[in-house]
Design an enzyme around this catalytic site. Structure first.
Site, PDB file in Angstrom:
ATOM      1  N   CYS A 114       0.866  -1.171   0.000  1.00 26.07           N
ATOM      2  CA  CYS A 114       0.000   0.000   0.000  1.00 26.07           C
ATOM      3  C   CYS A 114       0.906   1.225   0.000  1.00 26.07           C
ATOM      4  CB  CYS A 114      -0.914   0.005   1.223  1.00 26.07           C
ATOM      5  SG  CYS A 114      -1.923   1.501   1.379  1.00 26.07           S
TER       6      CYS A 114
ATOM      7  N   CYS B 175      -5.229   6.780  -3.454  1.00 21.09           N
ATOM      8  CA  CYS B 175      -4.593   5.463  -3.465  1.00 21.09           C
ATOM      9  C   CYS B 175      -3.184   5.665  -4.004  1.00 21.09           C
ATOM     10  CB  CYS B 175      -5.376   4.483  -4.330  1.00 21.09           C
ATOM     11  SG  CYS B 175      -4.569   2.863  -4.475  1.00 21.09           S
TER      12      CYS B 175
END
Length: 273
Positions: free
Chosen positions: A76, A210
């Site tokens: 991530c 993101c």
């Protein structure tokens, strides 16, 4: 009840609960279930994901990422930036260059004030113009794995796109099974500047940003523009923050990829199990 100390971090609108893994020793068999409860925005702390910080023999720290649905992710981008900032403050005695072990590989990071840059592993699996049908419409989508799988779709009128409906459809499409994919909708705003909205796998909803999706969108954009050598693309996220993606491109290959943006510590607290 058992008490877990945590830090709430935000990077470009992505929010994370960061926890020292030593507190989770008794919950090893139930981390996914506990992550789901912690990330619940009504009954828990509320977050896009839980970052579990462990010791590492390969790097300064190891980061495990659990999505809001309890699934574990390999990587991530904004989570890694948050983890780097957390480690510097809590374990690293203020050091500004930190290596983070993830399931996707070792991630380098550099901290300057509230800005954190991370170097991502080289992307893989690039595929362009994949045909996908949606409501009798023929779509052409692009795919690249920047630590986790991402589909990139270029659109006009980004604000009018139903990210939830179309994103969910593509996320579970058989073309990307069994792993599934994150879905990024991209609108060019000018030279080296794009706007992105992302449907995140694991959160199963649109998020405010993101990191790996911003990188995927930037790299696919650079590829379609036939860029060569060193480059930088600015990415405007749903949160309105602009991330910077740096890269080198040699023919079909990308390397030396960096993601840069701000990180904020929102609060610390205690969660009761």
């Amino acid at each position: 009840m058992q008490k877990i100390n945590f830090t709430k971090m935000v990077a470009s609108g992505n929010d994370f609960v960061v926890v020292d893994a030593n507190q989770f020793c008794r919950y090893k068999q139930n981390i996914s279930s506990l992550a789901k409860k912690i990330c619940n925005r009504r009954l828990g702390i509320g977050a896009d994901g839980l970052l579990l910080m462990e010791g590492s023999k390969k790097a300064d720290i190891k980061m495990r990422i659990f999505n809001a649905d309890g699934s574990e992710a390999d990587m991530c981008g904004n989570g890694a930036r948050s983890a780097s900032y957390w480690y510097s403050e809590n374990k690293g005695r203020g050091i500004k260059e930190i290596d983070i072990e993830t399931k996707a590989g070792i991630i380098e990071s550099k901290i300057t004030g509230s800005s954190v840059r991370i170097k991502l592993t080289s992307p893989k699996g690039l595929k362009l113009n994949i045909p996908v049908n949606f409501n009798k419409r023929a779509l052409r989508v692009n795919f690249i794995n920047t630590g986790v799988p991402h589909t990139v779709i270029f659109v006009n009128g980004l604000e009018d796109i139903d990210v939830e409906e179309l994103g969910r459809y593509i996320r579970f499409h058989k073309v990307f099974s069994p792993e599934g994919t994150n879905v990024n909708f991209v609108e060019p705003l000018g030279k080296g500047f794009i706007s992105v909205r992302t449907y995140e796998r694991g959160v199963e909803a649109e998020t405010l940003a993101c990191g790996t999706g911003s990188v995927a969108s930037a790299l696919i954009t650079a590829y379609t523009l036939k860029a060569q050598g060193s480059g930088m693309i600015r990415v405007k996220t749903k949160s309105k923050e602009v991330l910077k993606v740096y890269f080198n491109k040699d023919s079909f290959l990308f390397n030396n990829i960096w993601l840069e943006g701000c990180v904020k510590k929102v609060y610390k607290g205690e969660y009761y199990v």
